[in-house]
Design a protein around this motif. Sequence first.
Motif: not given
Length: 206
Positions: A80-84, A98-101, A160-164, A175-179
Amino acid sequence: LVLPEVSHLVMLISCRKCIPHLYNTFQNGHKILHALMDITPQEVDDFLRTHNIPFKALKHLPITTCDEGLKIAKEFGSTCCKTLLVKNKKQFFLFVIPGEERFNAKQAAAFLKSSHLSFASPEDLSRLMHTFPGAVSLLGLIFDQNKEISLYIDSRILNAEHIDCHPCTNDRSLILSVKDVLEKFLPSLGVSYFEFQSGSLNGESK
């Protein structure tokens, strides 16, 4: 009947309490509302497909808290991404952590050597990223035509391998791969990024 600007409607849509007013204001309001909510996500989908970037789409109830996003990410095995989007007097900065950060604006300002940072307004989000508070993601960079935003990605996201990510609306996640994000998505936009560690906010350009 005079319609308000689309950017104003997008801000209204972001608040579910305003939806009944839209229904009451416009003839065939439900059709207008759903059309507006579908425009930007469809543009995001089309962009990804055009650039051969695979993704998995998930429809869900509107997410209003980070905890809800974390639950969805856990269910589907993604990060999970937190984006600001924040700004100073001269520039906009998009932080992906990270979402929990917890985001520390004072630390970020010191890291950027900026005297002060404030969160972007709903008007800024609408103009730059075609989105609204609660639905911000790096996918909104598709709409930053003038490259006004500098991107900063936490090293834990990069590892990470995948992010949403929200496709600029909070009732859907991709859901996408970070690569693919690093090797296809960002290069297709001509966007570079800075890697940093949100705990210490040390970083380097990529």
